[in-house]
Design a protein around this motif. Structure first.
Motif, PDB file in Angstrom:
ATOM      1  N   ASN A 253      -1.285  14.344 -17.153  1.00 16.55           N
ATOM      2  CA  ASN A 253      -0.622  15.152 -18.173  1.00 16.55           C
ATOM      3  C   ASN A 253       0.897  15.039 -18.102  1.00 16.55           C
ATOM      4  N   ALA A 254       1.404  14.295 -17.100  1.00 18.50           N
ATOM      5  CA  ALA A 254       2.846  14.184 -16.887  1.00 18.50           C
ATOM      6  C   ALA A 254       3.441  13.098 -17.777  1.00 18.50           C
ATOM      7  N   GLU A 255       4.766  12.976 -17.703  1.00 23.37           N
ATOM      8  CA  GLU A 255       5.456  11.986 -18.532  1.00 23.37           C
ATOM      9  C   GLU A 255       5.025  10.565 -18.157  1.00 23.37           C
ATOM     10  N   VAL A 256       5.087   9.658 -19.133  1.00 23.82           N
ATOM     11  CA  VAL A 256       4.794   8.246 -18.905  1.00 23.82           C
ATOM     12  C   VAL A 256       6.037   7.584 -18.324  1.00 23.82           C
ATOM     13  N   VAL A 257       5.891   6.962 -17.150  1.00 19.06           N
ATOM     14  CA  VAL A 257       7.039   6.290 -16.523  1.00 19.06           C
ATOM     15  C   VAL A 257       6.992   4.781 -16.722  1.00 19.06           C
ATOM     16  N   LEU A 258       5.799   4.247 -16.951  1.00  9.45           N
ATOM     17  CA  LEU A 258       5.648   2.808 -17.190  1.00  9.45           C
ATOM     18  C   LEU A 258       4.640   2.618 -18.304  1.00  9.45           C
ATOM     19  N   SER A 259       5.052   1.917 -19.347  1.00  9.60           N
ATOM     20  CA  SER A 259       4.161   1.637 -20.468  1.00  9.60           C
ATOM     21  C   SER A 259       4.091   0.132 -20.667  1.00  9.60           C
ATOM     22  N   VAL A 260       2.897  -0.410 -20.616  1.00  8.07           N
ATOM     23  CA  VAL A 260       2.675  -1.849 -20.769  1.00  8.07           C
ATOM     24  C   VAL A 260       1.862  -2.064 -22.035  1.00  8.07           C
ATOM     25  N   ARG A 261       2.332  -2.953 -22.918  1.00  7.11           N
ATOM     26  CA  ARG A 261       1.656  -3.194 -24.182  1.00  7.11           C
ATOM     27  C   ARG A 261       1.460  -4.691 -24.416  1.00  7.11           C
ATOM     28  N   HIS A 262       0.191  -5.082 -24.508  1.00  7.01           N
ATOM     29  CA  HIS A 262      -0.207  -6.437 -24.916  1.00  7.01           C
ATOM     30  C   HIS A 262       0.444  -7.521 -24.035  1.00  7.01           C
ATOM     31  N   LEU A 263       0.542  -7.231 -22.735  1.00  3.30           N
ATOM     32  CA  LEU A 263       1.167  -8.183 -21.807  1.00  3.30           C
ATOM     33  C   LEU A 263       0.212  -9.358 -21.563  1.00  3.30           C
ATOM     34  N   SER A 264       0.743 -10.566 -21.660  1.00  4.45           N
ATOM     35  CA  SER A 264      -0.096 -11.766 -21.499  1.00  4.45           C
ATOM     36  C   SER A 264       0.638 -12.828 -20.700  1.00  4.45           C
ATOM     37  N   ARG A 265      -0.117 -13.527 -19.908  1.00  2.20           N
ATOM     38  CA  ARG A 265       0.350 -14.722 -19.211  1.00  2.20           C
ATOM     39  C   ARG A 265      -0.840 -15.684 -19.200  1.00  2.20           C
ATOM     40  N   ILE A 288     -12.549 -10.739  -7.492  1.00  2.00           N
ATOM     41  CA  ILE A 288     -11.533 -11.757  -7.264  1.00  2.00           C
ATOM     42  C   ILE A 288     -11.511 -12.712  -8.460  1.00  2.00           C
ATOM     43  N   GLY A 289     -10.310 -13.001  -8.965  1.00  2.00           N
ATOM     44  CA  GLY A 289     -10.168 -13.814 -10.159  1.00  2.00           C
ATOM     45  C   GLY A 289     -10.006 -12.988 -11.415  1.00  2.00           C
ATOM     46  N   ALA A 290      -9.950 -11.643 -11.248  1.00  2.00           N
ATOM     47  CA  ALA A 290      -9.826 -10.766 -12.413  1.00  2.00           C
ATOM     48  C   ALA A 290      -8.411 -10.770 -12.982  1.00  2.00           C
ATOM     49  N   GLY A 291      -7.413 -11.187 -12.199  1.00  2.00           N
ATOM     50  CA  GLY A 291      -6.039 -11.194 -12.667  1.00  2.00           C
ATOM     51  C   GLY A 291      -5.217 -10.028 -12.170  1.00  2.00           C
ATOM     52  N   ARG A 292      -5.732  -9.278 -11.200  1.00  2.00           N
ATOM     53  CA  ARG A 292      -5.039  -8.080 -10.723  1.00  2.00           C
ATOM     54  C   ARG A 292      -3.724  -8.417 -10.030  1.00  2.00           C
ATOM     55  N   THR A 293      -3.767  -9.316  -9.046  1.00  2.00           N
ATOM     56  CA  THR A 293      -2.547  -9.703  -8.337  1.00  2.00           C
ATOM     57  C   THR A 293      -1.557 -10.350  -9.284  1.00  2.00           C
ATOM     58  N   GLU A 294      -2.047 -11.185 -10.180  1.00  2.00           N
ATOM     59  CA  GLU A 294      -1.180 -11.860 -11.142  1.00  2.00           C
ATOM     60  C   GLU A 294      -0.450 -10.844 -12.025  1.00  2.00           C
ATOM     61  N   LEU A 295      -1.155  -9.781 -12.416  1.00  2.00           N
ATOM     62  CA  LEU A 295      -0.529  -8.728 -13.206  1.00  2.00           C
ATOM     63  C   LEU A 295       0.564  -8.030 -12.399  1.00  2.00           C
ATOM     64  N   GLY A 296       0.277  -7.686 -11.147  1.00  2.00           N
ATOM     65  CA  GLY A 296       1.265  -7.021 -10.309  1.00  2.00           C
ATOM     66  C   GLY A 296       2.520  -7.853 -10.126  1.00  2.00           C
ATOM     67  N   LYS A 297       2.349  -9.156  -9.863  1.00  2.00           N
ATOM     68  CA  LYS A 297       3.514 -10.032  -9.664  1.00  2.00           C
ATOM     69  C   LYS A 297       4.315 -10.186 -10.950  1.00  2.00           C
ATOM     70  N   CYS A 298       3.643 -10.182 -12.083  1.00  2.00           N
ATOM     71  CA  CYS A 298       4.339 -10.297 -13.360  1.00  2.00           C
ATOM     72  C   CYS A 298       5.158  -9.030 -13.640  1.00  2.00           C
ATOM     73  N   LEU A 299       4.592  -7.871 -13.366  1.00  2.00           N
ATOM     74  CA  LEU A 299       5.324  -6.626 -13.569  1.00  2.00           C
ATOM     75  C   LEU A 299       6.564  -6.559 -12.681  1.00  2.00           C
ATOM     76  N   PHE A 300       6.503  -7.197 -11.527  1.00  2.00           N
ATOM     77  CA  PHE A 300       7.622  -7.194 -10.581  1.00  2.00           C
ATOM     78  C   PHE A 300       8.615  -8.324 -10.846  1.00  2.00           C
ATOM     79  N   GLY A 301       8.281  -9.231 -11.767  1.00  2.00           N
ATOM     80  CA  GLY A 301       9.198 -10.306 -12.105  1.00  2.00           C
ATOM     81  C   GLY A 301       9.067 -11.553 -11.262  1.00  2.00           C
TER      82      GLY A 301
END
Length: 493
Positions: A253-265, A288-301
């Motif tokens: 119910n708290a404020e949104v601090v990170l909003s990700v929309r239609h992110l693709s690699r 494994i192979g779902a793209g979880r780590t890849e998503l995290g690394k992309c969010l971090f740049g």
């Protein structure tokens, strides 16, 4: 009872003033899987490094078939039929899979290597573990799971009678784990014997014939897997009953601090959208192979998105480098702690303060006393077990190294934390401790993305669970009503 084919009697090992093992005795019988369990820092890996010749004991004796032996090097142990597949991958990345499997034992006469026979022999060993791995591929190009399997095949190629497996399934999928279990059972049926180390208590109960528990470098108990329980194992390991912290949160119910929309690699993940709220722990689950780590690394740049938008605290964010993310109070703790998380040549203090050095600068250099006081505060805050803050980071157990990295980013006053497999290779007690601390931090307003392949772990620690499969978000579920079965069903839908 059959006589042991190997035994260690009253083995002790010290490193300076640190006593890693104290009068530990353990033996192994023919055709037996003997599990050795304990918390991080209990002495399991030290004991196995003595058994395989990587370390000489300070005192005590080793016996092979009842005769005393001294192993000055791993080659000495290998000549006595003992091989280890260590937890940390130690392949030569530039060599092929086949070359790594038979490294130093290639087929041929004299100085001439018969590469055809070498490849055929390597293929035979690898087929027992996983025949889908390309023998001609460079080891450095394989996934971590595949590298672990190649390392196991290399240990098998020594034709050892005694195999030591140290956290062998930490990076494996359920399919790969099943194949590995088949191999271990087959090895036992052929008369082989196994020392088996794992923090996964379910697989210990499934595989082991005996269980030895170590705590603080000492022998605590020997358990029968047919009659013991996970609770009893944990009590012996920790010396007390370990209880998880109750979960209470209104973070969604708290404020949104990170909003990700239609992110693709492309090739890694497609069209990922979600919101993260202040004080929320958002689990990211998937095979494994779902793209979880890849998503995290992309969010971090670490890598760049090809499409999509990211908003941090309501502002559009362009993150093309980790410095961009850190500047916006978003940080990432990588899956590969030893390769990507710690600075192994630096001290605990240096590892913890390296992201916040500017806070301790003065005209005359660093304000060292202020730095030490700050480090002491965070050692208490995240409950790090250590000798001295000036000790090297490598002197700590895996769980305590993870806490140092966590303290590093807390000291930087980060507000969004991405954790990738934060408890991999960490014992049950340290895992519960870290999860409890994360709940406390979330309660104070820190927002956390928690990536893990352990479905129950994600359910236990999270407020909501985002499920990924083959690079796509398949759904987001409240953790309070989720089960492992429901998350798997969502992933496969």
């Amino acid at each position: 009872m059959t006589n042991p084919i190997f035994s260690a009697e009253k083995v002790s090992k010290s490193f300076g003033v640190v006593q890693a093992l104290s009068d530990v005795s353990v033996d192994l019988r023919r055709g037996e899987i003997h599990a050795v369990i304990g918390e991080n820092g209990a002495g399991k890996s030290t004991l196995m490094n003595v058994v395989c010749g990587k370390l000489l004991p300070t005192s005590g004796a080793l016996y092979r078939q009842g005769k005393p032996v001294v192993f000055h090097t791993p080659l000495d142990a290998q000549k006595n039929g003992i091989a280890i597949a260590p937890q940390e991958v130690s392949l030569v990345p530039g060599l092929s899979v086949a070359e790594n499997i038979l490294l130093g034992a290639q087929e041929g006469a004299g100085a001439a290597i018969n590469w055809r026979r070498t490849r055929e022999t390597a293929a035979g060993h690898l087929a027992l573990i996983d025949e889908t791995i390309d023998l001609d591929e460079q080891a450095g190009r394989l996934s971590k799971a595949q590298q672990q399997l190649v390392q196991i095949a290399r240990a098998a190629a020594t034709s050892a009678e005694i195999m030591i497996f140290d956290e062998p399934t930490a990076a494996l999928t359920s399919r790969e784990t099943g194949r590995f279990f088949d191999y271990v059972r087959g090895f036992r049926e052929r008369g082989g014997s196994v020392f088996y180390i794992s923090h996964r208590l379910d697989e210990i109960l499934e595989l082991a014939d005996r269980i030895t528990v170590l705590r603080d470098g000492c022998f605590v108990a020997e358990l029968d897997p047919k009659t013991t329980t996970k609770d009893e194992m944990v009590r012996h390991m920790a010396g007390r009953t370990v209880q998880a912290q109750a979960r209470t949160s209104n973070a969604t119910n708290a404020e949104v601090v990170l909003s990700v929309r239609h992110l693709s690699r492309p090739g890694e993940f497609e069209d990922v959208s979600f919101d993260l709220h202040r004080g929320e722990i958002l689990g990211v689950a998937g095979l494994i192979g779902a793209g979880r780590t890849e998503l995290g690394k992309c969010l971090f740049g670490v890598t760049a998105a090809r499409a999509g938008e990211i908003e941090i605290f309501g502002e559009r964010a362009r993150i093309s480098h980790p410095a961009d993310a850190i500047g916006r109070s978003l940080v990432y703790l990588p899956e590969e702690r030893k390769q990507e998380g710690i600075f192994p040549l630096l001290s605990i203090t240096e590892n913890m303060t390296i992201s916040a050095m500017d806070r301790f600068k003065s005209l005359l250099g660093l304000r060292f006393n202020d730095m030490v006081r700050e480090v002491d505060t965070y050692i208490d805050r995240v409950r790090i077990k250590l000798g001295s803050p000036s000790d090297p980071i490598t002197s700590l157990s895996g769980g305590n190294q993870q806490k140092v990295i966590l303290a590093r980013w807390l000291m930087k006053e980060s507000r969004i934390l991405i954790l990738d497999e934060p408890t991999r290779g960490i014992d049950v007690n340290a895992k519960v401790d870290i999860q409890s601390q994360l709940r406390t931090l979330a309660g104070a307003g820190l927002s956390i993305i928690y990536i893990s392949s352990e479905l129950q772990e994600v359910i236990d620690v999270s407020d909501r669970v985002l499920v990924m499969h083959e690079g796509h978000v398949k759904g987001i579920s409240p953790a309070g009503t989720a089960t492992q079965e429901s998350l798997l069903a969502t992933a496969m839908s």
